[in-house]
Write a protein that holds these residues in place. Sequence first.
Motif, PDB file in Angstrom:
ATOM      1  N   ALA A 130     -46.575 -40.801 -20.912  1.00 57.30           N
ATOM      2  CA  ALA A 130     -45.673 -41.821 -20.371  1.00 57.30           C
ATOM      3  C   ALA A 130     -44.658 -41.239 -19.398  1.00 57.30           C
ATOM      4  N   VAL A 131     -44.839 -39.977 -19.005  1.00 59.40           N
ATOM      5  CA  VAL A 131     -43.747 -39.301 -18.303  1.00 59.40           C
ATOM      6  C   VAL A 131     -43.516 -39.840 -16.887  1.00 59.40           C
ATOM      7  N   ARG A 132     -44.598 -40.283 -16.227  1.00 56.15           N
ATOM      8  CA  ARG A 132     -44.450 -40.877 -14.895  1.00 56.15           C
ATOM      9  C   ARG A 132     -45.387 -42.080 -14.775  1.00 56.15           C
ATOM     10  N   GLU A 133     -45.039 -42.957 -13.832  1.00 58.23           N
ATOM     11  CA  GLU A 133     -45.793 -44.198 -13.734  1.00 58.23           C
ATOM     12  C   GLU A 133     -47.266 -43.957 -13.388  1.00 58.23           C
ATOM     13  N   THR A 166     -41.300 -23.250 -11.978  1.00 55.50           N
ATOM     14  CA  THR A 166     -40.278 -24.260 -12.279  1.00 55.50           C
ATOM     15  C   THR A 166     -40.807 -25.677 -12.075  1.00 55.50           C
ATOM     16  N   ASP A 167     -40.041 -26.651 -12.545  1.00 56.15           N
ATOM     17  CA  ASP A 167     -40.298 -28.076 -12.282  1.00 56.15           C
ATOM     18  C   ASP A 167     -39.158 -28.613 -11.428  1.00 56.15           C
ATOM     19  N   ILE A 168     -39.496 -29.484 -10.480  1.00 61.24           N
ATOM     20  CA  ILE A 168     -38.484 -30.091  -9.608  1.00 61.24           C
ATOM     21  C   ILE A 168     -38.730 -31.590  -9.523  1.00 61.24           C
ATOM     22  N   ASN A 201     -27.974 -34.900 -16.683  1.00 63.02           N
ATOM     23  CA  ASN A 201     -27.594 -34.406 -18.017  1.00 63.02           C
ATOM     24  C   ASN A 201     -28.318 -33.103 -18.366  1.00 63.02           C
ATOM     25  N   ARG A 202     -28.437 -32.212 -17.393  1.00 60.59           N
ATOM     26  CA  ARG A 202     -29.156 -30.959 -17.654  1.00 60.59           C
ATOM     27  C   ARG A 202     -28.252 -29.908 -18.315  1.00 60.59           C
ATOM     28  N   LYS A 203     -26.953 -30.068 -18.227  1.00 63.40           N
ATOM     29  CA  LYS A 203     -26.002 -29.199 -18.943  1.00 63.40           C
ATOM     30  C   LYS A 203     -25.957 -27.757 -18.456  1.00 63.40           C
ATOM     31  N   THR A 254     -31.527 -37.614 -18.274  1.00 67.66           N
ATOM     32  CA  THR A 254     -31.404 -39.069 -18.080  1.00 67.66           C
ATOM     33  C   THR A 254     -32.639 -39.727 -17.462  1.00 67.66           C
ATOM     34  N   TYR A 255     -33.538 -38.927 -16.858  1.00 69.96           N
ATOM     35  CA  TYR A 255     -34.735 -39.489 -16.224  1.00 69.96           C
ATOM     36  C   TYR A 255     -35.907 -39.562 -17.195  1.00 69.96           C
ATOM     37  N   CYS A 256     -35.790 -38.912 -18.364  1.00 62.82           N
ATOM     38  CA  CYS A 256     -36.990 -38.523 -19.121  1.00 62.82           C
ATOM     39  C   CYS A 256     -37.266 -39.418 -20.330  1.00 62.82           C
ATOM     40  N   PHE A 278     -42.321 -33.301  -8.607  1.00 61.19           N
ATOM     41  CA  PHE A 278     -42.637 -34.696  -8.888  1.00 61.19           C
ATOM     42  C   PHE A 278     -41.648 -35.585  -8.160  1.00 61.19           C
ATOM     43  N   ILE A 279     -42.139 -36.700  -7.626  1.00 63.59           N
ATOM     44  CA  ILE A 279     -41.221 -37.706  -7.107  1.00 63.59           C
ATOM     45  C   ILE A 279     -40.707 -38.496  -8.310  1.00 63.59           C
ATOM     46  N   TYR A 280     -39.418 -38.733  -8.334  1.00 63.13           N
ATOM     47  CA  TYR A 280     -38.803 -39.448  -9.461  1.00 63.13           C
ATOM     48  C   TYR A 280     -39.540 -40.751  -9.748  1.00 63.13           C
ATOM     49  N   SER A 281     -39.784 -40.994 -11.015  1.00 65.32           N
ATOM     50  CA  SER A 281     -40.454 -42.217 -11.447  1.00 65.32           C
ATOM     51  C   SER A 281     -39.565 -42.896 -12.488  1.00 65.32           C
ATOM     52  N   LYS A 282     -39.265 -44.159 -12.228  1.00 62.58           N
ATOM     53  CA  LYS A 282     -38.332 -44.886 -13.101  1.00 62.58           C
ATOM     54  C   LYS A 282     -38.971 -45.163 -14.463  1.00 62.58           C
ATOM     55  N   ARG A 283     -38.285 -44.804 -15.539  1.00 60.30           N
ATOM     56  CA  ARG A 283     -38.821 -45.009 -16.887  1.00 60.30           C
ATOM     57  C   ARG A 283     -37.974 -46.022 -17.643  1.00 60.30           C
ATOM     58  N   VAL A 284     -38.596 -47.096 -18.105  1.00 65.63           N
ATOM     59  CA  VAL A 284     -37.877 -48.159 -18.817  1.00 65.63           C
ATOM     60  C   VAL A 284     -37.118 -47.580 -20.010  1.00 65.63           C
ATOM     61  N   LEU A 290     -39.184 -21.997 -16.041  1.00 64.60           N
ATOM     62  CA  LEU A 290     -37.767 -22.306 -16.240  1.00 64.60           C
ATOM     63  C   LEU A 290     -37.397 -23.493 -15.346  1.00 64.60           C
ATOM     64  N   PRO A 291     -37.629 -24.720 -15.868  1.00 70.16           N
ATOM     65  CA  PRO A 291     -37.431 -25.903 -15.024  1.00 70.16           C
ATOM     66  C   PRO A 291     -35.990 -26.040 -14.535  1.00 70.16           C
ATOM     67  N   VAL A 292     -35.832 -26.147 -13.216  1.00 68.64           N
ATOM     68  CA  VAL A 292     -34.479 -26.286 -12.661  1.00 68.64           C
ATOM     69  C   VAL A 292     -34.180 -27.745 -12.337  1.00 68.64           C
ATOM     70  N   GLN A 293     -35.180 -28.499 -11.947  1.00 68.93           N
ATOM     71  CA  GLN A 293     -35.121 -29.940 -11.631  1.00 68.93           C
ATOM     72  C   GLN A 293     -34.403 -30.245 -10.325  1.00 68.93           C
ATOM     73  N   SER A 294     -33.256 -29.597 -10.059  1.00 65.64           N
ATOM     74  CA  SER A 294     -32.529 -29.856  -8.810  1.00 65.64           C
ATOM     75  C   SER A 294     -31.614 -28.665  -8.519  1.00 65.64           C
TER      76      SER A 294
HETATM   77  N1  SAH Z   1     -39.561 -30.357 -21.757  1.00 65.75           N
HETATM   78  C1  SAH Z   1     -39.918 -29.865 -20.508  1.00 65.75           C
HETATM   79  C2  SAH Z   1     -40.791 -30.745 -19.640  1.00 65.75           C
HETATM   80  C3  SAH Z   1     -41.028 -32.153 -19.940  1.00 65.75           C
HETATM   81  S1  SAH Z   1     -41.808 -33.197 -18.793  1.00 65.75           S
HETATM   82  C4  SAH Z   1     -38.647 -29.513 -19.790  1.00 65.75           C
HETATM   83  O1  SAH Z   1     -37.571 -29.880 -20.166  1.00 65.75           O
HETATM   84  O2  SAH Z   1     -38.761 -28.860 -18.795  1.00 65.75           O
HETATM   85  C5  SAH Z   1     -42.330 -32.174 -17.463  1.00 65.75           C
HETATM   86  C6  SAH Z   1     -41.615 -32.428 -16.190  1.00 65.75           C
HETATM   87  O3  SAH Z   1     -41.832 -33.746 -15.741  1.00 65.75           O
HETATM   88  C7  SAH Z   1     -40.118 -32.284 -16.237  1.00 65.75           C
HETATM   89  O4  SAH Z   1     -39.687 -30.969 -16.191  1.00 65.75           O
HETATM   90  C8  SAH Z   1     -39.679 -33.068 -15.025  1.00 65.75           C
HETATM   91  O5  SAH Z   1     -39.652 -32.254 -13.882  1.00 65.75           O
HETATM   92  C9  SAH Z   1     -40.789 -34.086 -14.862  1.00 65.75           C
HETATM   93  N2  SAH Z   1     -40.328 -35.441 -15.191  1.00 65.75           N
HETATM   94  C10 SAH Z   1     -39.876 -35.893 -16.371  1.00 65.75           C
HETATM   95  N3  SAH Z   1     -39.512 -37.185 -16.265  1.00 65.75           N
HETATM   96  C11 SAH Z   1     -39.746 -37.556 -14.977  1.00 65.75           C
HETATM   97  C12 SAH Z   1     -39.559 -38.762 -14.239  1.00 65.75           C
HETATM   98  N4  SAH Z   1     -39.046 -39.850 -14.807  1.00 65.75           N
HETATM   99  N5  SAH Z   1     -39.922 -38.777 -12.936  1.00 65.75           N
HETATM  100  C13 SAH Z   1     -40.418 -37.675 -12.345  1.00 65.75           C
HETATM  101  N6  SAH Z   1     -40.604 -36.520 -12.985  1.00 65.75           N
HETATM  102  C14 SAH Z   1     -40.272 -36.451 -14.290  1.00 65.75           C
END
Ligand code: SAH
Length: 468
Positions: A78-81, A331-333, A305-307, A191-193, A363-369, A291-295
Amino acid sequence: MKTKTISLDQMQEQAEFIKKIFAIHRQHGRQPLAFVETYGCQQNVSDSEKIKGMLSEMGYDFCDKTEDADLVLYNTCAVRENAELRVFGNIGALKHQKRRNPDMKIVVCGCMMQQEHIAETIKRKYPHVDLLLGTHALYRFPQRLYEVLHQGRFFDAENEEGSIFEGIPYYRGAKPLANIPIMYGCNNFCTYCIVPYVRGRERSRNPQHILDEIQQVAKEGYREVMLLGQNVNSYGNDLEEEMDFATLLREVCKIDGIERVRFMTSHPKDLSDALITVMKEEPKICKQLHLPVQSGSNRVLSAMNRKYTREAYLELVRKVKSAMPNIVLTTDIIVGFPGETDEEFEETLSILQEVEYDTIFSFIYSKRVGTPAASMPDVMDEEQKHRNFDRMLALQNEISKRKNDAYLGSTQKVLVEGISKNNSDTLTGRTEGGKVVNFIGDQSQIGEFVTVTITKTQTWSLFGELSE
Ligand code: SAH
Ligand code: SF4
Ligand code: F3S
């Protein structure tokens, strides 16, 4: 919250259902076939190994086409649409097949099933699905499938959050690599996850259960283990005994037969000095860190809320690199988080340049309900997000190629994993840092360590020749 381990009695009950299903199949006198497709992360891959383990004990063999299957199972993400859309597409496509073969059973399980609005949609729009099963009820699969086979359609909405199940049979992936979950769930609520909502709170497996399982796979001939958790750095926080991830790693490294240990994922806010030390000291721990940085922007990191801040993250990278100069970093972005501006995006590009990751997963941000970010205002249109995404990939491809070029002429210890997808004469394996290496070799080498001299590099992989 205390972690509840599902008791052996309850597992015993499930084992009885496995036997009953086996008996049904024996009556029919033909081995049934199951098609299992898995979406999402390693956690889901590992869950599917358990599902296949149960199916195998029920008498099923596995097939690669839904047309041949008596049972089709989708383990969803369910992580992305886009992952969700693929699942809906595939379930929709089974409608006609089910009409032709009404005895075919369709099961949908995994993270999507933990979201009420999705489960509702499936019930309403896809009445040909026989069974829905959430992540927390996985261990009840034998019972539910028995009910389906006996009584017709059954929908499962039960939620048993907070439990761990031990003793489910595994149908593992091919040697030499074994997935070992060490914990489930997540407490971080980025907050996106969606993960914390569909996987529940963090719960750690008992260390002895983990070590016993690794001992077992070592006996079976597996050489490398991947320890899995959404944030392995908080392993043990919920256990009664004093236990942390660094200590667990030391114990895992003592197990004979296991020669490589990897783990995923490490949240930067919890990466301890003790972990860096154990990685550096233990030769079995691969010098590779995801080591996911995200941004790269502090404002965005805070809204996520990555802290941690950009500065704290870079300091961590500096520490890791100075302890292990040859470490492979990935990394993940997320591109286009709500409210992200072009300037903030530039800060992410600059962090890629500063760290020089070997590979990124973007990944391009995907809105999660139901997540906080879903109601945050956005300032960038989708086209701009895509343009930014493409720019980032172009930059990273250059960096990845440059990082790989540095391997030219070097000799690498490669654990051979199998035959290359593109060429059956070619074997494929990984370096300690997790880089894919392709080379001409003999299939008897699968599962063994070989030494390969790197002769050619690409952005995603290395090519080489076996050395004596
Ligand atoms: N627990 C791991 C990864 C979980 S999901 C962590 O914290 O790194 C894997 C990756 O999907 C995340 O690191 C993030 O980059 C991406 N992701 C999660 N939710 C997303 C969303 N709503 N839209 C786009 N990418 C998302
Ligand atoms: Fe999602 Fe954040 Fe948990 Fe990773 S740490 S699973 S990104 S909430
Ligand atoms: Fe997807 Fe569930 Fe993993 S949402 S990323 S399969 S934990």
